[in-house]
Design a protein around this motif. Structure first.
Motif, mmCIF file in Angstrom:
data_model
loop_
_atom_site.group_PDB
_atom_site.id
_atom_site.type_symbol
_atom_site.label_atom_id
_atom_site.label_comp_id
_atom_site.label_asym_id
_atom_site.label_seq_id
_atom_site.Cartn_x
_atom_site.Cartn_y
_atom_site.Cartn_z
ATOM 1 N N ILE A 184 62.705 12.067 21.401
ATOM 2 C CA ILE A 184 62.228 13.053 20.420
ATOM 3 C C ILE A 184 61.540 12.363 19.249
ATOM 4 O O ILE A 184 60.531 12.849 18.715
ATOM 5 C CB ILE A 184 63.413 13.921 19.945
ATOM 6 C CG1 ILE A 184 63.942 14.773 21.105
ATOM 7 C CG2 ILE A 184 62.996 14.813 18.787
ATOM 8 C CD1 ILE A 184 65.160 15.599 20.754
ATOM 9 N N LEU A 185 62.068 11.216 18.818
ATOM 10 C CA LEU A 185 61.445 10.482 17.723
ATOM 11 C C LEU A 185 60.038 10.006 18.109
ATOM 12 O O LEU A 185 59.126 9.994 17.264
ATOM 13 C CB LEU A 185 62.312 9.280 17.327
ATOM 14 C CG LEU A 185 63.586 9.618 16.549
ATOM 15 C CD1 LEU A 185 64.429 8.365 16.333
ATOM 16 C CD2 LEU A 185 63.238 10.257 15.205
ATOM 17 N N LEU A 201 62.294 15.873 14.029
ATOM 18 C CA LEU A 201 63.189 14.968 13.295
ATOM 19 C C LEU A 201 64.583 15.574 13.145
ATOM 20 O O LEU A 201 65.604 14.872 13.256
ATOM 21 C CB LEU A 201 62.594 14.643 11.921
ATOM 22 C CG LEU A 201 61.366 13.726 11.906
ATOM 23 C CD1 LEU A 201 60.843 13.577 10.487
ATOM 24 C CD2 LEU A 201 61.712 12.368 12.496
ATOM 25 N N GLY A 202 64.625 16.900 12.897
ATOM 26 C CA GLY A 202 65.944 17.559 12.808
ATOM 27 C C GLY A 202 66.680 17.501 14.133
ATOM 28 O O GLY A 202 67.899 17.237 14.169
ATOM 29 N N ALA A 203 65.953 17.745 15.235
ATOM 30 C CA ALA A 203 66.585 17.684 16.545
ATOM 31 C C ALA A 203 67.069 16.268 16.857
ATOM 32 O O ALA A 203 68.166 16.071 17.408
ATOM 33 C CB ALA A 203 65.613 18.164 17.611
ATOM 34 N N ALA A 204 66.259 15.267 16.528
ATOM 35 C CA ALA A 204 66.660 13.883 16.790
ATOM 36 C C ALA A 204 67.885 13.501 15.961
ATOM 37 O O ALA A 204 68.762 12.768 16.425
ATOM 38 C CB ALA A 204 65.492 12.952 16.472
ATOM 39 N N MET A 218 70.920 14.876 17.666
ATOM 40 C CA MET A 218 71.227 14.253 18.950
ATOM 41 C C MET A 218 71.553 12.763 18.838
ATOM 42 O O MET A 218 71.939 12.136 19.831
ATOM 43 C CB MET A 218 70.020 14.418 19.904
ATOM 44 C CG MET A 218 69.745 15.856 20.304
ATOM 45 S SD MET A 218 68.301 15.963 21.388
ATOM 46 C CE MET A 218 68.872 14.979 22.779
ATOM 47 N N ALA A 219 71.366 12.183 17.663
ATOM 48 C CA ALA A 219 71.508 10.729 17.534
ATOM 49 C C ALA A 219 72.882 10.244 17.965
ATOM 50 O O ALA A 219 73.028 9.194 18.597
ATOM 51 C CB ALA A 219 71.220 10.317 16.093
ATOM 52 N N ALA A 220 73.937 11.015 17.642
ATOM 53 C CA ALA A 220 75.306 10.546 17.937
ATOM 54 C C ALA A 220 75.660 10.746 19.405
ATOM 55 O O ALA A 220 76.198 9.851 20.051
ATOM 56 C CB ALA A 220 76.296 11.286 17.037
#
Length: 425
Positions: free
Chosen positions: A275-276, A258-261, A264-266
């Motif tokens: 990842i989600l 969740l932290g990685a997603a 990377m969301a932007a």
């Protein structure tokens, strides 16, 4: 304010009446079974009593003195069998210290004297009650069904089970039917008391007296309590390992993903979606493991469907075709039902992994404050408690409730596990 209708009141009355009928019928059936089992030991008591009388008479010429040790061994063996029988139909009868078989010591031994007093009563009163317990249901079936077959009987045959009267018309046949109804009323009303009366001498005279040293029994209970505490600690360690090594690691993975997603969301929405998806999969696996751990503590199916439904679910999921028969009129304590559930689960797992069986059977009966399980399979046999087959864990679970486990598994099969548990907490 809603006013209860007459129909709902009638339904409640019908349900209460049905419950009374079921309880009364069940108690009478259990009493007949107890009386019939007592008849077997009463017949053996007659033989031992006659043997003892012959030994006393022939002791005048010395022959009886040679028979005395064998008579005493037969008496003690029959008393042990009666204690086991009474334990199957009610509370356990705690055995005293092993009595002597030497005549000189037996003459002054209080346990032997109490067993002799029981022998006389059981060979007389117990035998009579046992015969009645067998005669009454046979007479009830015969007389209550007499109108169905009276025309097939010879003309000079007696029409009643009492040995008198002949039926030449339908009114005569229905009079015999009324006698059968009377037998049924006697069975429902009197057999529970008859069973208690038959068992009373054994429970009073065969139990350990106030002067008996119960140190061995105390040591046995201390050992089973220690085994129960060890089994409980082992179970807690297993649950802790399952949560730490499985669920906790997956939840950590979910947090990291969740932290990685989020980061990377932007800049990479497609990668964040991937990842989600991985995080969601890890969360679902963690939830499944949590459910598995919670069910291993106390299966919810026991509370929802009772022991019969829970065992049916185990049989349905077993790799070996399994037939389940459960006859438990009343619910046992939750801890006892859980123990029975886990015993059957472990036994079926062993059958699927090690036995090579083509079929298995689970039979559960609850009578007289005891819950009895029998798990059988037609596999290769040779089950060994020291071979990592899970039998040691089953024995510890059973011993924690002061129950018994008997394993019969000759090489070549079949294998049978018999478990006897008290229904209390």
């Amino acid at each position: 304010m809603a006013i209860p209708s007459a129909a709902s009141g009638d339904r409640g009355t019908d349900a209460g009446l049905k419950d009374v009928v079921v309880r009364t019928t069940g108690a009478a059936g259990a009493a007949i079974g107890q009386l019939a089992s007592g008849l077997a030991t009463a017949a053996a008591a007659v033989l031992v009593l006659v043997w003892g009388a012959v030994a006393v008479v022939t002791s005048l010429v010395g022959v009886g003195l040679l028979m005395a040790p064998a008579v005493l061994r037969a008496l003690h063996a029959l008393a042990r069998r009666e204690r086991q029988r009474l334990g199957r139909w009610g509370p356990e009868v705690v055995a005293p210290d092993p009595p002597p078989v030497r005549l000189r010591l037996a003459l002054v031994d209080p346990t032997t004297r109490r067993e002799l007093r029981w022998l006389v009563r059981h060979a007389t009163l117990g035998l009579a009650l046992g015969l009645l317990g067998v005669y009454l249901p046979v007479s009830a079936v015969r007389d209550s069904t007499f109108p169905l077959w009276w025309r097939l009987a010879p003309g000079d045959a007696t029409s009643t089970s009492l040995g008198f009267g002949t039926a030449h018309s339908w009114p005569d046949a229905f009079a015999v039917l009324l006698l059968g109804v009377g037998w049924i009323a006697i069975i429902l009303g009197l057999t529970p008391g008859m069973a208690r009366l038959q068992a009373e001498p054994g429970r009073r005279l065969l139990a350990a007296g106030p002067d008996t040293d119960l140190s061995l029994r105390v040591a046995e209970l201390t050992a089973t309590r220690a085994a129960a505490l060890d089994a409980h600690a082992t179970e807690l360690r297993r649950i802790e390992r399952s949560l730490h090594d499985g669920t906790q690691n997956r939840l950590v993975t979910v947090t990291v993903l969740l932290g990685a997603a989020r980061r990377m969301a932007a800049r990479d929405p497609a990668g964040a979606d991937e990842i989600l998806e991985r995080a969601q999969s890890a969360a679902e696996q963690a939830l499944a493991e949590l459910r598995t751990v919670s069910r291993s503590i106390l299966p919810p199916v026991l509370a929802d469907r009772g022991l019969a439904g829970a065992l049916s679910g185990l049989a349905a999921n077993c790799a070996v075709p399994c037939h389940v028969e459960v006859d438990v009129p009343e619910r046992c304590a939750a801890s006892v039902e859980a123990t029975a559930y886990f015993v059957v689960a472990e036994a079926l797992t062993n059958i699927a992994k090690h036995s090579g069986a083509g079929a298995a059977t689970v039979t559960v009966n609850g009578r007289g404050g005891r819950l009895r399980l029998r798990i059988e399979d037609d596999g290769r046999g040779g089950a060994d408690e020291d071979g990592g087959s899970g039998l040691t864990g089953i024995r510890r679970r059973v011993a924690a409730h002061d129950g018994t486990l008997r394993v019969t598994s000759p090489v070549g099969g079949p294998t049978s596990l018999e478990v006897d548990l008290p229904c209390g907490s």
